[in-house]
Enzyme design. Structure first.
Site, PDB file in Angstrom:
ATOM      1  N   CYS A 201      35.785  73.766  90.401  1.00 57.17           N
ATOM      2  CA  CYS A 201      34.494  73.756  89.695  1.00 57.17           C
ATOM      3  C   CYS A 201      34.296  72.366  89.091  1.00 57.17           C
ATOM      4  CB  CYS A 201      34.544  74.817  88.595  1.00 57.17           C
ATOM      5  SG  CYS A 201      33.144  74.831  87.469  1.00 57.17           S
TER       6      CYS A 201
ATOM      7  N   SER B  64      33.575  71.695  86.196  1.00 56.91           N
ATOM      8  CA  SER B  64      34.179  71.623  84.851  1.00 56.91           C
ATOM      9  C   SER B  64      35.613  71.092  84.921  1.00 56.91           C
ATOM     10  CB  SER B  64      34.154  72.996  84.171  1.00 56.91           C
ATOM     11  OG  SER B  64      32.845  73.487  84.112  1.00 56.91           O
TER      12      SER B  64
ATOM     13  N   HIS C 244      35.154  67.460  85.134  1.00 57.67           N
ATOM     14  CA  HIS C 244      34.710  66.894  83.853  1.00 57.67           C
ATOM     15  C   HIS C 244      35.910  66.532  82.977  1.00 57.67           C
ATOM     16  CE1 HIS C 244      30.536  67.495  84.538  1.00 57.67           C
ATOM     17  NE2 HIS C 244      30.413  68.738  84.130  1.00 57.67           N
TER      18      HIS C 244
ATOM     19  N   HIS D 106      40.248  77.149  86.721  1.00 60.90           N
ATOM     20  CA  HIS D 106      39.866  78.316  85.902  1.00 60.90           C
ATOM     21  C   HIS D 106      39.073  79.342  86.693  1.00 60.90           C
ATOM     22  CE1 HIS D 106      36.520  75.520  85.884  1.00 60.90           C
ATOM     23  NE2 HIS D 106      35.734  76.532  85.615  1.00 60.90           N
TER      24      HIS D 106
ATOM     25  N   CYS E  41      34.213  82.120  87.830  1.00 57.65           N
ATOM     26  CA  CYS E  41      33.391  81.123  87.137  1.00 57.65           C
ATOM     27  C   CYS E  41      32.043  80.922  87.802  1.00 57.65           C
ATOM     28  CB  CYS E  41      34.100  79.772  86.974  1.00 57.65           C
ATOM     29  SG  CYS E  41      33.024  78.621  86.081  1.00 57.65           S
TER      30      CYS E  41
END
Ligand code: PAD
Ligand code: ZN
Ligand code: ZN
Length: 365
Positions: free
Chosen positions: A37, A39, A42, A58, A165
């Site tokens: 993902c 994220s 990031h 995650h 997610c």
């Protein structure tokens, strides 16, 4: 303390803990999967600040290997999805019918630790941090009982990992957070795995116009396939994109979604909403240390600005139902999965994301 295996073997399990006891490491071999993902990226780029060293990942599905004392909702062998927003069932948010952001969510000043303040990973004797209470780029992980949901054992883990997610976040942003109504007009900024799931949610909600916005036109074909009625590239216009959207929609959209993680597009998404009733939802993770300056007249004249984490779903309750809906073919996940790679090609998966060539890469162990 738990030790990270130094060599990668093709297994992965989830160890659930309610209390702080040592996990037993047993070889319970199951094939599982984890998506990559934005994220996760990031954290690598610094847009999402987390303590290092850390095990990222995650968005996964796995099999319970062992459970700690007092764990009752799962047992070894159960197929599960880890929950990056847990549902402890006891905090103010969990007890409220309104929100889903459990106070035990692994964000903020104590990020990287289990709820009891410990880390269960070590490498060469040094502590390694958890990510969002899940840490799935590893063969074995440890999660609190409130951060794992038992799912239908027949579910294909290499697909339903996206329910952990990206899919649920986007789909829920439309259905749970915005509560898009039939006949409404929606604009979605960013057509990654999460944004395309917003498109799917808007379509299921009966939106009559779904405008997809991205600077990468290669994302448009899939957006149309999943329900977008219009696709626009801000680079094709010599005026701000919110003005383009307002002209296209006779004064603005009913619902807009920022699914990128940039402050300029967050403001543009608010500005493209219709005055009086337009609702804009921030789904993209706000970049660290950046603030927004915006014209408060946008809110004064009746627009609303909301945020949505994990699509507003109360995770432990919702995830098994979302998996059941997937099994009933209520929605699809295949179009979101452009690449399935062996776990050893994780860096290739990140490159595909960064170069805009993938929607979701799923790593299998
Ligand atoms: P992604 O990188 O796959 O998709 C982002 C898309 O945005 C890409 O298609 C880009 O081309 C596009 N884009 C980039 N810049 C612009 C721009 N200036 N204008 C228009 N389009 C642009 O990411 P993703 O789908 O995995 O995640 C999207 C965001 O959502 C990201 O910030 C991620 O961290 C966040 C997220 N939030 C939650 C949550 O619970 N709120 C969960 C999961 C992901
Ligand atoms: Zn995610
Ligand atoms: Zn809670």
């Amino acid at each position: 303390m738990r030790t990270i295996p130094q060599t990668l073997s093709l297994t992965f399990s989830i160890v659930c803990h309610k209390t702080d006891i040592k996990a037993l490491h047993r070889n319970f071999h199951q094939i599982v999967a984890t998506g990559i993902c934005r994220s996760d990226d990031h954290v690598v780029s610094g847009a999402l600040v987390m303590p290092f060293p850390i095990i990222l990942g995650h968005e996964a599905a796995g099999v319970v290997e062992s459970v700690g004392q007092g764990v009752t909702s799962v047992k070894p062998g159960d197929k599960v999805i880890p929950l990056f927003v847990p549902q402890c069932g006891e905090c103010k948010s969990c007890l409220s019918t309104k929100g889903n952001l459990c106070s035990k969510t692994d964000l903020g000043s104590r990020a990287g630790l289990m709820p009891d303040g410990t880390t269960r990973f070590t490498c060469k004797g040094k502590a390694v941090y958890h990510f969002l209470g899940t840490s799935t780029f590893t063969e074995y992980t440890v999660v609190p009982e409130s951060a794992v949901a038992k799912i239908n054992p027949a579910a294909p883990l290499e697909k339903v990992c996206l329910i952990g997610c990206g899919f649920s976040t986007g789909y829920g942003a439309a259905l749970q957070t915005a509560k898009v109504e039939p006949g409404s007009t929606c604009a979605i900024f960013g057509l990654g795995g999460v944004g395309l799931s917003v498109v799917m949610g808007c379509k299921v909600a009966g939106a009559s116009r779904i405008i997809a916005v991205d600077i990468n036109k290669d994302k448009f074909a899939k957006a149309k396939q999943l329900g977008a009625t219009d696709c626009i590239n801000p680079k094709d216009f010599n005026k701000p994109i919110h003005e383009v959207l307002m002209e296209m929609t006779d004064g603005g959209v009913d619902y807009s979604f920022e699914v990128i993680g940039r402050t300029d597009t967050m403001t543009a998404a608010l500005a493209c909403c219709h005055s009086n009733y337009g609702v804009s939802v921030i789904v993209g993770v706000p970049p660290a240390a950046q603030n927004i300056t915006f014209d408060p007249m946008l809110l004064f004249t009746g627009r609303s600005w909301k945020g949505s984490v994990f699509g507003g779903w109360k995770s432990k309750d919702a995830v098994p139902k979302l998996v059941a809906d997937y099994m009933k073919k209520t929605f699809v996940l295949d179009p979101l999965i452009t690449h399935t790679l062996p776990w050893t090609k994780i860096n290739e998966g990140f490159d595909l994301l960064r170069t805009g060539k993938s929607i979701r890469s799923v790593l299998t162990f």
